[in-house]
Design a protein around this motif. Structure first.
Motif, mmCIF file in Angstrom:
data_model
loop_
_atom_site.group_PDB
_atom_site.id
_atom_site.type_symbol
_atom_site.label_atom_id
_atom_site.label_comp_id
_atom_site.label_asym_id
_atom_site.label_seq_id
_atom_site.Cartn_x
_atom_site.Cartn_y
_atom_site.Cartn_z
ATOM 1 N N ILE A 1 0.833 -1.208 0.000
ATOM 2 C CA ILE A 1 0.000 0.000 0.000
ATOM 3 C C ILE A 1 0.863 1.252 0.000
ATOM 4 N N SER A 2 1.931 1.260 0.845
ATOM 5 C CA SER A 2 2.818 2.432 0.891
ATOM 6 C C SER A 2 3.514 2.643 -0.448
ATOM 7 N N GLU A 3 3.982 1.522 -1.070
ATOM 8 C CA GLU A 3 4.620 1.652 -2.381
ATOM 9 C C GLU A 3 3.637 2.185 -3.424
ATOM 10 N N LEU A 4 2.410 1.654 -3.395
ATOM 11 C CA LEU A 4 1.423 2.131 -4.365
ATOM 12 C C LEU A 4 1.052 3.591 -4.115
ATOM 13 N N LYS A 5 1.004 4.003 -2.836
ATOM 14 C CA LYS A 5 0.719 5.420 -2.541
ATOM 15 C C LYS A 5 1.828 6.321 -3.057
ATOM 16 N N VAL A 6 3.092 5.871 -2.866
ATOM 17 C CA VAL A 6 4.226 6.650 -3.401
ATOM 18 C C VAL A 6 4.119 6.732 -4.919
ATOM 19 N N LYS A 7 3.791 5.589 -5.545
ATOM 20 C CA LYS A 7 3.635 5.560 -6.999
ATOM 21 C C LYS A 7 2.505 6.472 -7.441
ATOM 22 N N ALA A 8 1.394 6.437 -6.684
ATOM 23 C CA ALA A 8 0.252 7.291 -7.027
ATOM 24 C C ALA A 8 0.608 8.768 -6.899
ATOM 25 N N SER A 9 1.352 9.126 -5.827
ATOM 26 C CA SER A 9 1.770 10.524 -5.667
ATOM 27 C C SER A 9 2.694 10.957 -6.808
ATOM 28 N N LYS A 10 3.611 10.040 -7.221
ATOM 29 C CA LYS A 10 4.485 10.366 -8.351
ATOM 30 C C LYS A 10 3.675 10.569 -9.633
ATOM 31 N N LEU A 11 2.715 9.650 -9.866
ATOM 32 C CA LEU A 11 1.872 9.790 -11.059
ATOM 33 C C LEU A 11 1.044 11.073 -10.999
ATOM 34 N N ASP A 12 0.589 11.428 -9.801
ATOM 35 C CA ASP A 12 -0.178 12.663 -9.642
ATOM 36 C C ASP A 12 0.677 13.879 -9.957
ATOM 37 N N SER A 13 1.929 13.880 -9.451
ATOM 38 C CA SER A 13 2.834 14.995 -9.748
ATOM 39 C C SER A 13 3.153 15.061 -11.244
ATOM 40 N N ILE A 14 3.330 13.872 -11.880
ATOM 41 C CA ILE A 14 3.576 13.850 -13.331
ATOM 42 C C ILE A 14 2.379 14.424 -14.074
ATOM 43 N N GLN A 15 1.179 14.046 -13.625
ATOM 44 C CA GLN A 15 -0.042 14.562 -14.259
ATOM 45 C C GLN A 15 -0.134 16.084 -14.123
ATOM 46 N N LYS A 16 0.154 16.604 -12.927
ATOM 47 C CA LYS A 16 0.143 18.062 -12.740
ATOM 48 C C LYS A 16 1.186 18.740 -13.617
ATOM 49 N N GLU A 17 2.362 18.119 -13.702
ATOM 50 C CA GLU A 17 3.430 18.684 -14.527
ATOM 51 C C GLU A 17 3.008 18.746 -15.994
ATOM 52 N N ILE A 18 2.339 17.677 -16.468
ATOM 53 C CA ILE A 18 1.890 17.661 -17.868
ATOM 54 C C ILE A 18 0.832 18.743 -18.091
ATOM 55 N N TYR A 19 -0.088 18.903 -17.127
ATOM 56 C CA TYR A 19 -1.092 19.962 -17.251
ATOM 57 C C TYR A 19 -0.432 21.343 -17.319
ATOM 58 N N ASN A 20 0.563 21.563 -16.454
ATOM 59 C CA ASN A 20 1.270 22.851 -16.466
ATOM 60 C C ASN A 20 1.994 23.072 -17.793
ATOM 61 N N LYS A 21 2.617 21.997 -18.309
ATOM 62 C CA LYS A 21 3.314 22.116 -19.596
ATOM 63 C C LYS A 21 2.337 22.461 -20.721
ATOM 64 N N LYS A 22 1.165 21.782 -20.709
ATOM 65 C CA LYS A 22 0.172 22.076 -21.742
ATOM 66 C C LYS A 22 -0.297 23.535 -21.658
ATOM 67 N N LYS A 23 -0.510 24.002 -20.441
ATOM 68 C CA LYS A 23 -0.965 25.377 -20.273
ATOM 69 C C LYS A 23 0.098 26.373 -20.739
ATOM 70 N N SER A 24 1.357 26.159 -20.304
ATOM 71 C CA SER A 24 2.440 27.056 -20.715
ATOM 72 C C SER A 24 2.654 26.993 -22.223
ATOM 73 N N PHE A 25 2.483 25.782 -22.823
ATOM 74 C CA PHE A 25 2.645 25.644 -24.273
ATOM 75 C C PHE A 25 1.573 26.440 -25.008
ATOM 76 N N ASP A 26 0.312 26.379 -24.519
ATOM 77 C CA ASP A 26 -0.767 27.159 -25.139
ATOM 78 C C ASP A 26 -0.497 28.654 -25.048
ATOM 79 N N ASP A 27 -0.026 29.107 -23.876
ATOM 80 C CA ASP A 27 0.285 30.536 -23.712
ATOM 81 C C ASP A 27 1.410 30.968 -24.639
ATOM 82 N N LEU A 28 2.463 30.161 -24.714
ATOM 83 C CA LEU A 28 3.589 30.493 -25.593
ATOM 84 C C LEU A 28 3.165 30.520 -27.063
ATOM 85 N N LEU A 29 2.331 29.559 -27.463
ATOM 86 C CA LEU A 29 1.865 29.518 -28.846
ATOM 87 C C LEU A 29 1.034 30.761 -29.184
ATOM 88 N N TYR A 30 0.174 31.179 -28.235
ATOM 89 C CA TYR A 30 -0.634 32.378 -28.460
ATOM 90 C C TYR A 30 0.253 33.623 -28.583
#
Length: 700
Positions: free
Chosen positions: A239-268
């Motif tokens: 459970i602890s390993e899966l929670k760590v994995k889930a937190s990492k995946l969550d941070s990766i997901q947030k990072e991808i969202y931020n990248k998409k947002k910054s990419f849209d702003d830069l393109l505009y």
């Protein structure tokens, strides 16, 4: 962008798989914890886990004070390593058996056994002494099973010697096979794991071994508890390993969202700059062309002036021709000067256009810099709002858990109340049945006494009538034996009518005692029921007050919003119905009118009050995100402006992310947006497309 979308999709699927695995592990952990608690309880109390029927039978024997002992498992002691061998050979039926002191007690135990459906045997010991077995010397032979079991009670020892007989305990299956091949032993042997080998006259048998419970000793219970504890530890690690994995995946997901947002702003921004540079280059080209034309005109005018001077110096006979020519030159010069003026005017216009474009470019650059600063500020505020929202969300989860615990407590109290009422009803039924039986027995007793009195009176009457006849020898006297035989016959006849004995009186006393206990238990149950009802009433009052205070807070927030937005509307919230079916009645009106139900208002007014209610709930129980689906559907221009004021005042007080889904709405709601996303579809079978719409204000 496609790579980012694919990566985001993979991350979301992995995160969903991890969450599903976590749920399964949590369920398995809860199940293992329940088994572990049961084993720990039995280890703390130093007891063997007996079946419920055996427990009830044992309690009944103790209650009746019968001369019997059992179950046998409570009277034996042995090493923990022998637990599987003992369970395999003796079996549950023998281990849970009871020993009666005589045949009458055995008959009574048999009836109780059938009554409670107990899985056991009943034994009566003989008076014969126990004979020891001969010694067997072989490798890996531990000894006779009956001798390895420590028993203090001789009756229990006789039962074990009778049922187990000559059974040897060996270390493993190979040792048992060698025992039969190397010695003349004809009995049965069992391994420490519970495997049996039985020797018959012509064959050897290894009987079917059913799954052993291993709950016959504290050692096996400890072993199972350790195994379950290790399983729980492994599950916790997973459970602890899966929670760590889930937190990492969550941070990766947030990072991808931020990248998409910054990419849209830069393109505009890149597209904006590209358009500005294209306009700038176009104006520079026009300026260069104008300067070339002006320089060509200057060169032509200079050449003409030079030519005039040369002609003046070269006067000849054809002077008059030249003079005529000279007369024509000024007109040409005027035409050229006019063209020059036109070109200069065009140059000035182009120069003004160039200066305007420079000014616009400077303004665009300053606006771009201010937008970048605003973007940085917004990102900082967004991060701060995310942290605050996370804390609020965590507090909200804690509150929801508390509410769930309180609800579960209420449900438990209700179930307890229900069970107590059912018990009370069953006890009342039993009491009524016992009272009826008692009345029937008393009626029978009275009838029997009356019949006995009548018989005695008849007997006295017969004596008075027969006595004088015997004296006068009208009736011959008989022998005592004959009279006693006749009396016995008469008594037998009387017994048909006289069925009252000491057992009935004892039963009457037992019934009276049970009635007293029932009344006592009934009073106790009444007290428990009254206490439970009082507790339920107190909890209902607490919850009612809490709901009422929350409703008052929401009502004050709604009216405050209306007042701050200069809206001449008043709203009232009121609790209605019983506690089990509690509801909220919403009323509203203008300040000059009476309160009416919200169902009597128009669609736009209902939408406006609903928006105010949701925004007020947001202040009581805040969440980081709030979505309105077609909030402006029933709003006209007036109510749309009111809704705009309500939402803007809420955003000033609480920085909340609000998403509005508006298929078609007045421009007041669009003015709230920091970003507008358009979705369009041409035809039912076409795929929807996303575009960036613009707000065009109507000119009055």
């Amino acid at each position: 962008m496609k790579e980012l979308d694919n990566k985001l999709h993979k991350t979301q699927t992995n995160l969903y798989d991890v969450e599903e695995t976590l749920k399964k592990l949590e369920f398995e952990k809860v199940r293992n914890l329940e088994d572990f608690k049961q084993l720990q309880g039995s280890l703390k109390e130093r007891r063997v886990m007996l079946p419920s029927q055996i427990k009830i039978l044992k309690e009944e024997i103790d209650k009746r004070e019968l001369k019997a002992i059992g179950p046998i498992i409570d009277y034996i002691k042995y090493d923990d390593k022998l637990s599987y061998a003992i369970e395999s050979v003796m079996g549950e039926k023998l281990l849970y058996s009871f020993i009666a002191s005589d045949w009458d007690t055995m008959e009574l135990l048999k009836r109780l056994k059938r009554k409670f459906n107990a899985y056991c045997n009943i034994y009566v010991p003989k008076k014969d002494p126990i004979k020891p077995y001969f010694k067997v010397k072989a490798d890996a032979v531990i000894g006779y099973l009956v001798e390895l079991i420590d028993v203090d009670n001789i009756d229990v020892k006789k039962v074990i010697y009778s049922k187990v007989k000559n059974c040897l305990v060996v270390e493993n299956y190979r040792s048992g096979r060698n025992l039969y091949s190397n010695t003349s032993f004809k009995g049965k042997c069992v391994t420490l794991k519970g495997e049996q080998i039985i020797s018959y006259k012509y064959v050897y048998e290894t009987p079917f071994q059913k799954k052993l419970k291993g709950l016959l000793s504290t050692g096996t219970q400890k072993e199972q508890a350790q195994n379950i504890e290790e399983t729980i530890k492994n599950i916790n690690n997973q459970i602890s390993e899966l929670k760590v994995k889930a937190s990492k995946l969550d941070s990766i997901q947030k990072e991808i969202y931020n990248k998409k947002k910054s990419f849209d702003d830069l393109l505009y921004n890149f597209n904006q700059k590209q358009r500005l540079t294209a306009k700038k280059n176009k104006f520079y080209k026009k300026r260069a062309n104008l300067q070339e034309k002006i320089s060509e005109a200057k060169i032509r005018s200079e050449n003409l002036e030079k030519r005039i001077k040369e002609l003046e110096n070269e006067k000849d006979s054809e002077f008059f021709k030249w003079s005529n020519r000279l007369k024509q030159i000024p007109s040409e010069l005027n035409e050229i000067n006019e063209q020059k003026k036109k070109w200069e005017e065009k140059f000035k216009e182009n120069k003004e256009i160039l200066s305007e474009t420079k000014n616009k470019l400077n303004k665009e650059e300053t606006e771009f810099q201010s937008l970048e600063r605003e973007k940085k500020r917004k990102t900082q505020e967004f991060k701060k709002a995310d942290r605050d929202a996370f804390e609020i969300y965590r507090n909200l989860e804690n509150r929801e858990n508390e509410i769930l615990e309180i609800k579960s407590g209420i449900n438990e109290k209700r179930e307890k109340k229900k069970s107590i009422v059912e018990k009370r009803e069953s006890v009342e039924k039993q009491r009524i049945e016992i009272v009826l039986n008692l009345e029937q027995k008393q009626g029978k007793l009275k009838n029997s006494v009356q019949e006995v009195n009548i018989k005695n009176e008849n007997l006295n009457r017969i004596n008075t009538e027969i006595g004088p006849k015997i004296k006068s020898k009208e009736i011959e006297p008989r022998q005592i034996g004959e009279i006693e035989a006749d009396i016995q016959k008469i008594e037998k006849e009387l017994l048909k009518y006289y069925d009252v004995d000491d057992n009935l009186l004892v039963e009457k006393e037992q019934i009276l005692d049970s009635l007293k206990k029932i009344t006592k238990n009934q009073n106790q149950l009444k007290d428990d029921i009254e206490e439970a009802l009082k507790t339920e009433e107190r909890m209902e009052e607490v919850y009612y007050d809490k709901f009422k205070s929350v409703l008052n807070e929401i009502e004050n927030n709604i009216n405050r919003k209306f007042k701050n937005s200069n809206i001449n509307v008043y709203c009232a919230l009121e609790l209605i119905g019983d506690f089990e079916e509690l509801g909220v009645d919403i009323k509203a009106s203008n300040s000059d009118q009476k309160l009416i139900s919200v169902s009597a208002l128009s669609g736009g007014q209902i939408s406006m009050i609903s928006i105010a209610l949701i925004l007020s709930l947001q202040e009581v129980e805040p969440s980081p995100l709030c979505m309105f689906d077609e909030a402006g559907m029933f709003l006209d221009d007036k109510n749309s402006e009111i809704a705009y004021q309500l939402i803007s005042s809420t955003l000033e007080e609480n920085p909340v992310q609000i998403i509005l889904f508006l298929p078609k709405s007045p421009t007041f709601l669009y003015q709230l947006a920091e970003k507008i996303i358009g979705v369009a579809r041409v035809g039912k079978s076409e795929v929807s497309t996303i575009f960036k719409p613009k707000i065009i204000e109507k000119k009055e």
